[in-house]
Design an enzyme around this catalytic site. Structure first.
Site, PDB file in Angstrom:
ATOM      1  N   ASN A  74      41.927  32.031  15.934  1.00  0.00           N
ATOM      2  CA  ASN A  74      42.061  31.748  16.959  1.00  0.00           C
ATOM      3  C   ASN A  74      43.267  31.459  17.894  1.00  0.00           C
ATOM      4  O   ASN A  74      44.129  31.141  17.150  1.00  0.00           O
ATOM      5  CB  ASN A  74      40.802  30.488  17.381  1.00  0.00           C
ATOM      6  CG  ASN A  74      40.292  30.388  18.637  1.00  0.00           C
ATOM      7  OD1 ASN A  74      40.772  30.770  19.713  1.00  0.00           O
ATOM      8  ND2 ASN A  74      39.121  29.842  18.712  1.00  0.00           N
ATOM      9  N   HIS A  91      60.312  24.306   0.832  1.00  0.00           N
ATOM     10  CA  HIS A  91      61.799  24.058   0.635  1.00  0.00           C
ATOM     11  C   HIS A  91      62.214  23.402  -0.854  1.00  0.00           C
ATOM     12  O   HIS A  91      61.181  22.841  -1.176  1.00  0.00           O
ATOM     13  CB  HIS A  91      62.167  23.407   1.910  1.00  0.00           C
ATOM     14  CG  HIS A  91      61.981  24.182   3.134  1.00  0.00           C
ATOM     15  ND1 HIS A  91      62.689  25.127   3.454  1.00  0.00           N
ATOM     16  CD2 HIS A  91      60.964  24.257   3.990  1.00  0.00           C
ATOM     17  CE1 HIS A  91      62.259  25.737   4.840  1.00  0.00           C
ATOM     18  NE2 HIS A  91      60.949  24.985   4.972  1.00  0.00           N
ATOM     19  N   GLY A 122      39.625  24.050  13.061  1.00  0.00           N
ATOM     20  CA  GLY A 122      40.944  23.800  14.041  1.00  0.00           C
ATOM     21  C   GLY A 122      41.911  23.015  13.466  1.00  0.00           C
ATOM     22  O   GLY A 122      41.351  21.907  13.007  1.00  0.00           O
ATOM     23  N   THR A 143      45.669  21.447  -0.097  1.00  0.00           N
ATOM     24  CA  THR A 143      46.844  21.364  -1.149  1.00  0.00           C
ATOM     25  C   THR A 143      46.493  22.097  -2.289  1.00  0.00           C
ATOM     26  O   THR A 143      47.262  22.435  -3.293  1.00  0.00           O
ATOM     27  CB  THR A 143      47.447  20.030  -1.254  1.00  0.00           C
ATOM     28  OG1 THR A 143      46.431  19.472  -1.943  1.00  0.00           O
ATOM     29  CG2 THR A 143      47.893  19.387  -0.030  1.00  0.00           C
ATOM     30  N   ARG A 189      39.403  17.483   0.379  1.00  0.00           N
ATOM     31  CA  ARG A 189      38.548  17.048  -0.958  1.00  0.00           C
ATOM     32  C   ARG A 189      37.023  17.712  -0.537  1.00  0.00           C
ATOM     33  O   ARG A 189      36.573  17.545   0.548  1.00  0.00           O
ATOM     34  CB  ARG A 189      38.541  15.847  -1.335  1.00  0.00           C
ATOM     35  CG  ARG A 189      37.672  14.831  -0.219  1.00  0.00           C
ATOM     36  CD  ARG A 189      37.974  13.286  -0.570  1.00  0.00           C
ATOM     37  NE  ARG A 189      37.470  12.478   0.526  1.00  0.00           N
ATOM     38  CZ  ARG A 189      37.756  12.472   1.838  1.00  0.00           C
ATOM     39  NH1 ARG A 189      38.707  13.330   2.369  1.00  0.00           N
ATOM     40  NH2 ARG A 189      37.152  11.704   2.598  1.00  0.00           N
TER      41      ARG A 189
END
Length: 185
Positions: free
Chosen positions: A85, A115, A142, A165, A180
Site C-alpha cells: 500500500n 548500522h 499499517g 524484532t 509479541r
C-alpha cells in the site's frame, strides 16, 4: 583477491555503504522509484516499468502503490498477488522475500541494514545487511516496522504500528513494540 563492498553486503558481512558502486546502484533505484511514484496510476499499472525491471522478481498481479521507496530494488522479490500500500519503504540491502497474496498496509517499513554500534564505525559508513522473509497470505498492518533478520510465517498477522524484532510463527498475530504474540490460529 579484492572483495567489493557489494560482495560483502551480499555475503552478510560488514561493508561500507559509502562505496561508489553501491551509491550508483542506489541512484538507479531512486530513478526507478521516482518514475514509479510520478506516473499517473493508469499509465503506471501495477508497478512502473523501470521499477519492475529493477526488482529481483515480481509475481503475477503484484502491485506497489505510490509513494514507494526502496534502497536497491534488486533484492526485493514479490510473489503473486502481493500488495504494498501507499508509503511503503523497503531498505533492501539484503534479500526481502514477500510470499504470495501477502498484504502490506500503508507506511510499512522494512529495514535490512543495521548500522555499526560504535560511533567510529558509523562514521565510516559500516553496516551489515540481514534478510527479511514474509510468508504467503500474511497481513502486515499499517506503519508496522520489520527489522532485518526476521522471518514472518505464512498466514501471520502483524498489527498496525508493531515493531517486529524477532521471528513470527505461521498463523500467529503479533502486536506492540516490540511485537509479541497475542493469538495463534
Amino acid at each position: 583477491m579484492t572483495t567489493s563492498e557489494r560482495m560483502k553486503m551480499a555475503a552478510g558481512e560488514w561493508y561500507t555503504c559509502l562505496d561508489q558502486e553501491l551509491e550508483a546502484l542506489r541512484v538507479a533505484a531512486r530513478d526507478a522509484v521516482f518514475e514509479h511514484n510520478g506516473l499517473p496510476p493508469r499509465q503506471r499499472g501495477d508497478i512502473g516499468p523501470a521499477l519492475r525491471s529493477l526488482l529481483g522478481s515480481t509475481g503475477e498481479g503484484a502491485r506497489i502503490e505510490g509513494q514507494f521507496h526502496c534502497a536497491y530494488g534488486f533484492n526485493l522479490f514479490l510473489g503473486d498477488g502481493v500488495f504494498l500500500n501507499a508509503g511503503c519503504t523497503v531498505l533492501d540491502t539484503a534479500p526481502v522475500r514477500i510470499g504470495k497474496r501477502t498484504l502490506l498496509g500503508p507506511n510499512v517499513q522494512i529495514y535490512c541494514a543495521e548500522h555499526h554500534r560504535e560511533a567510529a564505525g558509523r562514521q565510516a559508513g559500516l553496516e551489515i545487511a540481514k534478510p527479511v522473509t514474509i510468508g504467503a497470505d500474511a497481513w502486515i498492518g499499517g506503519s508496522a516496522i520489520i527489522l532485518g533478520g526476521v522471518t514472518i510465517g505464512d498466514g501471520a498477522i502483524v498489527g498496525a504500528g508493531a515493531v517486529v524484532t524477532r521471528d513470527v510463527a505461521a498463523n500467529t498475530t503479533v502486536v506492540g513494540n516490540p511485537a509479541r504474540p497475542v493469538r495463534q490460529r
